[in-house]
Design a protein around this motif. Sequence first.
Motif, mmCIF file in Angstrom:
data_model
loop_
_atom_site.group_PDB
_atom_site.id
_atom_site.type_symbol
_atom_site.label_atom_id
_atom_site.label_comp_id
_atom_site.label_asym_id
_atom_site.label_seq_id
_atom_site.Cartn_x
_atom_site.Cartn_y
_atom_site.Cartn_z
ATOM 1 N N PRO A 198 0.828 -1.208 0.000
ATOM 2 C CA PRO A 198 0.000 0.000 0.000
ATOM 3 C C PRO A 198 0.859 1.254 0.000
ATOM 4 O O PRO A 198 1.940 1.277 0.572
ATOM 5 N N GLN A 199 0.328 2.304 -0.658
ATOM 6 C CA GLN A 199 1.074 3.547 -0.702
ATOM 7 C C GLN A 199 1.003 4.247 0.646
ATOM 8 O O GLN A 199 0.093 4.038 1.455
ATOM 9 N N LEU A 236 0.479 7.457 1.254
ATOM 10 C CA LEU A 236 -0.593 8.444 1.308
ATOM 11 C C LEU A 236 -1.826 7.935 0.563
ATOM 12 O O LEU A 236 -1.706 7.187 -0.400
ATOM 13 N N ASN A 237 -3.000 8.388 1.005
ATOM 14 C CA ASN A 237 -4.175 8.135 0.183
ATOM 15 C C ASN A 237 -4.342 9.302 -0.795
ATOM 16 O O ASN A 237 -3.616 10.308 -0.726
ATOM 17 N N GLU A 238 -5.298 9.214 -1.683
ATOM 18 C CA GLU A 238 -5.420 10.202 -2.753
ATOM 19 C C GLU A 238 -5.708 11.598 -2.207
ATOM 20 O O GLU A 238 -5.173 12.596 -2.690
ATOM 21 N N ARG A 239 -6.561 11.669 -1.184
ATOM 22 C CA ARG A 239 -6.915 12.978 -0.637
ATOM 23 C C ARG A 239 -5.703 13.668 -0.015
ATOM 24 O O ARG A 239 -5.448 14.851 -0.244
ATOM 25 N N ASP A 240 -4.935 12.919 0.786
ATOM 26 C CA ASP A 240 -3.768 13.528 1.424
ATOM 27 C C ASP A 240 -2.691 13.859 0.405
ATOM 28 O O ASP A 240 -1.967 14.852 0.547
ATOM 29 N N ARG A 241 -2.567 13.025 -0.614
ATOM 30 C CA ARG A 241 -1.583 13.298 -1.659
ATOM 31 C C ARG A 241 -1.905 14.623 -2.352
ATOM 32 O O ARG A 241 -1.035 15.456 -2.593
ATOM 33 N N ASP A 265 6.008 8.891 -0.389
ATOM 34 C CA ASP A 265 4.921 8.171 -1.039
ATOM 35 C C ASP A 265 5.360 7.525 -2.357
ATOM 36 O O ASP A 265 4.785 6.531 -2.783
ATOM 37 N N SER A 274 -7.986 15.070 5.719
ATOM 38 C CA SER A 274 -7.987 14.122 6.817
ATOM 39 C C SER A 274 -6.656 14.116 7.535
ATOM 40 O O SER A 274 -5.636 14.490 6.995
ATOM 41 N N LEU A 320 -4.788 11.456 8.517
ATOM 42 C CA LEU A 320 -4.796 10.004 8.384
ATOM 43 C C LEU A 320 -3.713 9.299 9.165
ATOM 44 O O LEU A 320 -3.719 8.088 9.265
#
Length: 438
Positions: free
Chosen positions: A2-3, A5-10, A36, A87, A89
């Motif tokens: 898994p990366q 960061l998620n898309e929102r945080d990226r 990331d 977020s 996260l």
Amino acid sequence: MPQFLNERDRSALARLRDCMTDPKLTQRAQILLLVDEAMSTADIAAAVEGTDGQVRYWRREWEKRGIDIFPPEAQALLSSDQDEPVSSLGASIEDASLSGNGASPDAVALPGVGEPRRALSLQDAPGVEPGDSMAEAGRKVLLFHFERMLLNEPGARLGDDIEGVHDMRVATRRMRSAIRLFEPFFKPGRLTPFNASLKKAGGVLGEVRDLDVFMEKAQRFAKKSPDVNLTPLFDEWQVRLDVARERLVHGLDSREFDRFTGAFDDFLTTPGKGARPQPDPEDREPYEVRHVLPRLLYGLYEQVRVYDDLVDSREVATLHALRIELKRLRYALEFFEEVLGPEGRAVIKEVKALQDHLGDMNDAEVAEQILRDFVENEDRKNSGMPRFMRQPDVSGVRQYMIAKQDEKRRLIDTFPAAWETFTREDVRRNLALAIAAL
């Protein structure tokens, strides 16, 4: 895999990177975006013109606090065109590992990144007065340096400036010296737990600081001697420094250190707490600064002068013991500089010059031994191998070891002259005049 960061945080971090004008905050966002991308720590440090320690620190802090590692004004940049707030996260600090690889039940919640863990008054001086009891003078001195320790904690934690660790370590050393000096004026055992915590904190700070200094001095030598290869030495020291920094951050994040700072803060901000009762006026026992300090300072000066007959021995152990006595004298003079005459500052300068001479000699002695151990260890590993197969080449480290031997010898040879300068008559006169102001 898994990366990070998620898309929102990226997306949020990319916006922060592109919109912020503060280069430190821009660098912070860029570090996380490169993490990331699964770049190595060293490559990220090079890309953002930072350090390995910064990369590891901000990754770890993101995992603990998420977007809260950025100040509110930076986060406000995200609210203009987003339907939802960014977020946070990263795991809560109670669940985040100090190494980023698991849970740590010993972690505690800390204030915002770069902020001390409590509000600081940061007075220009301790505020000692001649009529203070020695216990209350000690409380003022300890509080002054306690605040300096907390002030430098964020910089020591981050590690992008070696002076943060240095200044925090100096504060712990001064407090331990102050405890030794003022302990007789407090109830038995009241300062003991605080001294133990300061010793532990100073130990982990010292590991980092010593390696920082070794690296810095070796780098200066390498710049002056471009044909000398110290890469094997730097590689090993960097590994050790990384481990020491992890240990330091773990200690600063621990519940134990948090409890210590809370208890010490309460102790130091509560007048009279833990102090011995003031003597009955009929006993005529000295307890005020103006009555106790002359004897105290002259006693510390006497402890230095007992080395008169030993200076020419040039034994490193003897000179190291003298350095400790000089440090105690210097710290005491600095603790009480406000109530001494103006000549006190001149005496402090003389003590510091001699202490620095011995400090450089001690550093050279320690560095020489570390370099010798490094060379001997590599020689053992390469024993019996053909020369062309030996790895790594430590000839440059051997040259640096010889330079350190020469430096130590020079400092030992020149110390008697430095001692003669310190013991001259006008230094003694200035000490007397400084004390006479009481």
